[in-house]
Write a protein that holds these residues in place. Structure first.
Motif, PDB file in Angstrom:
ATOM      1  N   LEU A  97       0.816  -1.216   0.000  1.00  0.00           N
ATOM      2  CA  LEU A  97       0.000   0.000   0.000  1.00  0.00           C
ATOM      3  C   LEU A  97       0.853   1.271   0.000  1.00  0.00           C
ATOM      4  O   LEU A  97       0.472   2.270  -0.608  1.00  0.00           O
ATOM      5  CB  LEU A  97      -0.941   0.009   1.205  1.00  0.00           C
TER       6      LEU A  97
ATOM      7  N   GLU B  45     -12.664  -1.271  -1.327  1.00  0.00           N
ATOM      8  CA  GLU B  45     -11.698  -0.181  -1.164  1.00  0.00           C
ATOM      9  C   GLU B  45     -10.394  -0.460  -1.903  1.00  0.00           C
ATOM     10  O   GLU B  45      -9.848   0.430  -2.565  1.00  0.00           O
ATOM     11  CB  GLU B  45     -11.382   0.088   0.316  1.00  0.00           C
TER      12      GLU B  45
ATOM     13  N   GLU C  13     -10.875  -0.246  -5.759  1.00  0.00           N
ATOM     14  CA  GLU C  13     -11.023   1.142  -6.204  1.00  0.00           C
ATOM     15  C   GLU C  13      -9.714   1.925  -6.053  1.00  0.00           C
ATOM     16  O   GLU C  13      -9.386   2.750  -6.907  1.00  0.00           O
ATOM     17  CB  GLU C  13     -12.168   1.837  -5.460  1.00  0.00           C
ATOM     18  N   TYR C  14      -8.955   1.642  -4.993  1.00  0.00           N
ATOM     19  CA  TYR C  14      -7.661   2.306  -4.791  1.00  0.00           C
ATOM     20  C   TYR C  14      -6.713   2.006  -5.953  1.00  0.00           C
ATOM     21  O   TYR C  14      -6.149   2.896  -6.579  1.00  0.00           O
ATOM     22  CB  TYR C  14      -7.051   1.856  -3.453  1.00  0.00           C
TER      23      TYR C  14
ATOM     24  N   ARG D 145      -7.863   3.396  -9.367  1.00  0.00           N
ATOM     25  CA  ARG D 145      -7.513   4.829  -9.525  1.00  0.00           C
ATOM     26  C   ARG D 145      -6.029   4.977  -9.906  1.00  0.00           C
ATOM     27  O   ARG D 145      -5.681   5.799 -10.748  1.00  0.00           O
ATOM     28  CB  ARG D 145      -7.813   5.615  -8.255  1.00  0.00           C
TER      29      ARG D 145
END
Length: 155
Positions: free
Chosen positions: A106, A145, A148-149, A152
């Motif tokens: 992340l 989440e 979608e992270y 993007r």
């Protein structure tokens, strides 16, 4: 049977819903106990039908799935006609199944040791059957989440 029978634990957690399901078929507790004792195959069939109803309800609401291994993450977004998939492969000495490895991913999504693949595919079978198959193979239902992270980042 369309999917698989719920586990004993799942039935126990859904005992009130199962009782309502039986009641909708005019089967009370006394009659259910008799069916289980005298007609186990009928009891099994009722449990199978209820399991399919529950699975269909869950799968109809499923929008995202995630599947993790030590070096790969598969993220799925489940549309009505197709699913979109993001695959993340890490060529580094980390384990994505461990908190440290996941946090590293992340924090470092642009690291050169990470490869991304994405695409979409129409369902070959019924939508819910394909989603169920992914769950049976180790995917978990997710809120989306992560999908979608990374979606993007790739856009």
């Amino acid at each position: 049977m369309k999917y698989r029978q719920l586990t004993k634990e799942q039935f126990e957690s859904l005992h009130e819903e199962f009782a309502r399901f039986l009641a909708s078929q005019k089967i009370d507790k006394k009659e259910w106990d008799a069916i289980k004792k005298d007609k186990p195959n009928v009891a099994e069939e009722e449990m199978n039908v209820f399991s399919d109803v529950v699975w269909d309800d869950v799968l109809n609401k499923t929008e995202y799935l995630e599947h993790f291994s030590e070096k790969t993450v598969n993220l799925f977004k489940c549309y009505q006609e197709e699913f979109s998939r993001i695959v993340i492969k890490v060529d580094k000495d980390i384990n994505l199944l461990e908190q440290d490895g996941f946090e590293w991913l992340l924090k470092n999504p642009n690291d050169k040791s990470i490869e991304f693949f994405n695409g979409s595919k129409k369902y070959l079978k019924e939508r819910n059957v394909e989603i169920f198959d992914l769950i049976e193979k180790g995917s978990t239902i997710a809120k989306g989440e992560l999908y979608e992270y990374f979606n993007r980042l790739l856009s």
